[in-house]
Design a protein around this motif. Structure first.
Motif, mmCIF file in Angstrom:
data_model
loop_
_atom_site.group_PDB
_atom_site.id
_atom_site.type_symbol
_atom_site.label_atom_id
_atom_site.label_comp_id
_atom_site.label_asym_id
_atom_site.label_seq_id
_atom_site.Cartn_x
_atom_site.Cartn_y
_atom_site.Cartn_z
ATOM 1 N N ASP A 132 0.854 -1.191 0.000
ATOM 2 C CA ASP A 132 0.000 0.000 0.000
ATOM 3 C C ASP A 132 0.886 1.235 0.000
ATOM 4 O OD1 ASP A 132 -2.468 -1.416 0.177
ATOM 5 O OD2 ASP A 132 -2.110 -1.723 2.332
ATOM 6 N N HIS A 133 0.593 2.187 -0.886
ATOM 7 C CA HIS A 133 1.364 3.420 -0.971
ATOM 8 C C HIS A 133 0.693 4.437 -0.058
ATOM 9 C CE1 HIS A 133 3.619 6.442 -3.765
ATOM 10 N NE2 HIS A 133 4.240 6.219 -2.632
ATOM 11 N N LEU A 134 1.323 4.717 1.085
ATOM 12 C CA LEU A 134 0.669 5.500 2.117
ATOM 13 C C LEU A 134 1.490 6.708 2.560
ATOM 14 C CD1 LEU A 134 -0.546 2.579 4.432
ATOM 15 C CD2 LEU A 134 -1.906 3.844 2.762
ATOM 16 N N THR A 159 -6.642 6.031 6.518
ATOM 17 C CA THR A 159 -6.506 4.580 6.425
ATOM 18 C C THR A 159 -6.461 3.939 7.796
ATOM 19 O OG1 THR A 159 -5.287 4.797 4.347
ATOM 20 C CG2 THR A 159 -5.085 2.697 5.507
ATOM 21 N N ASP A 160 -5.703 4.539 8.717
ATOM 22 C CA ASP A 160 -5.572 3.975 10.061
ATOM 23 C C ASP A 160 -4.931 5.008 10.976
ATOM 24 O OD1 ASP A 160 -5.746 2.152 12.096
ATOM 25 O OD2 ASP A 160 -4.034 0.928 11.467
ATOM 26 N N ILE A 161 -5.228 4.919 12.267
ATOM 27 C CA ILE A 161 -4.582 5.736 13.294
ATOM 28 C C ILE A 161 -4.181 4.814 14.429
ATOM 29 C CG2 ILE A 161 -4.835 7.617 14.955
ATOM 30 C CD1 ILE A 161 -6.926 8.862 13.161
ATOM 31 N N GLU A 162 -2.944 4.916 14.877
ATOM 32 C CA GLU A 162 -2.464 4.102 15.987
ATOM 33 C C GLU A 162 -1.906 5.009 17.070
ATOM 34 O OE1 GLU A 162 0.397 1.399 14.401
ATOM 35 O OE2 GLU A 162 -1.071 0.308 13.189
ATOM 36 N N CYS A 163 -2.138 4.628 18.318
ATOM 37 C CA CYS A 163 -1.618 5.385 19.454
ATOM 38 C C CYS A 163 -0.906 4.419 20.387
ATOM 39 C CB CYS A 163 -2.761 6.088 20.181
ATOM 40 S SG CYS A 163 -2.201 7.142 21.546
ATOM 41 N N THR A 169 0.431 7.596 15.280
ATOM 42 C CA THR A 169 0.818 7.342 13.889
ATOM 43 C C THR A 169 -0.426 7.387 13.027
ATOM 44 O OG1 THR A 169 2.619 5.879 14.621
ATOM 45 C CG2 THR A 169 1.967 5.749 12.303
ATOM 46 N N VAL A 170 -0.385 8.230 12.006
ATOM 47 C CA VAL A 170 -1.512 8.377 11.085
ATOM 48 C C VAL A 170 -1.110 7.824 9.725
ATOM 49 C CG1 VAL A 170 -2.996 10.012 9.857
ATOM 50 C CG2 VAL A 170 -2.415 10.409 12.270
ATOM 51 N N PHE A 171 -1.960 6.977 9.163
ATOM 52 C CA PHE A 171 -1.758 6.434 7.825
ATOM 53 C C PHE A 171 -2.888 6.941 6.934
ATOM 54 C CE2 PHE A 171 -0.053 3.405 10.871
ATOM 55 C CZ PHE A 171 1.186 3.068 10.343
ATOM 56 N N ALA A 172 -2.529 7.462 5.762
ATOM 57 C CA ALA A 172 -3.526 7.947 4.802
ATOM 58 C C ALA A 172 -3.057 7.585 3.393
ATOM 59 C CB ALA A 172 -3.703 9.457 4.930
#
Length: 238
Positions: A132-134, A159-163, A169-172
């Motif tokens: 995935d190109h993020l 796409t996703d958010i992690e804490c 960490t934000v993925f888009a």
């Protein structure tokens, strides 16, 4: 997703410890970005982000300025992106991104790294569909809901958010990079990004056995020695 991102970052850290090579790669990327999009960081958002990333990686100011001055002159090398895909040691999937002024030379050098380590270089598209190109942003914080709200208010396709461990960490999607970054700055105020870039993240992972590990390290070292190679992405867990 976070684990795959961390694995990739750790493996690249092992193979990018030579400052001269790191500076050279940033210099080439900044030159290409400034030449194609303009030398003014305020008008060339890609250049501004690249310069910020270079400074975070402790690239000296004179290296950055020299690359921009070179682009300002208009003449010089005509670097173009080139991407190679294939299967590395342990049958892991690999993407090699390059900037080259001689595609034939670069292809030959990259192919040699594959063949010398008993790996197989593939056709275009052979493995990239498994990544995935993020856009990825990492910064200090613990309020995941506030981050999500800021992104949703700006209509960013998250796409996703992690804490974890006081870091968010934000993925888009990669094409939402600038929109997502501006939404975070507008919604959360001044942010000190630890990571602010686009990457290819694998959808699956491949465990590298102890028997394959020496060959994997050799493969990565050979690619790292190539001046034209800018980034290597893989799904190996070493």
């Amino acid at each position: 997703m976070g684990r795959a991102f961390q694995n990739r970052k750790e493996s690249m850290a092992k193979t990018s410890n030579a400052n001269a090579r790191l500076y050279s790669r940033y210099s080439r990327e900044i030159y290409v970005c400034a030449k194609s999009g303009g030398i003014d960081p305020d008008g060339n958002l890609a250049l501004r982000s690249l310069m910020e990333r270079a400074k975070r990686d402790q690239v000296p100011t004179h290296v950055i300025e020299k690359a921009i001055d070179k682009a300002k002159g208009g003449a010089g090398e005509d670097f173009k992106p080139a991407r190679y895909e294939g299967f590395g040691p342990g049958n892991c999937m690999v993407i090699v991104d390059c900037l080259t002024d001689n595609p034939n030379r670069t292809f030959g050098d990259v192919r040699l790294a594959f063949t010398k380590t008993k790996c197989k270089i593939g056709a275009q598209g052979s493995v990239v569909h498994m990544f995935d190109h993020l856009a990825i942003f990492v910064f200090a914080g613990d309020d995941e809901e506030a981050v999500l709200e800021a992104l949703m208010m700006a209509d960013v396709d998250v796409t996703d958010i992690e804490c974890e461990d006081g870091k968010i960490t934000v993925f888009a999607p990669h094409n939402e990079y600038f929109k997502a970054k501006q939404a975070l700055l507008d919604g959360l105020g001044e942010i000190e990004f630890e990571v602010d870039e686009m990457q290819w993240l694998p959808q699956t992972e491949t465990e590298i056995s102890e028997d394959d590990k020496p060959m994997f390290d050799k493969f990565m070292a050979m690619l790292d020695d190539l001046d034209d190679v800018q980034n290597v992405y893989h799904n190996a867990v070493v």
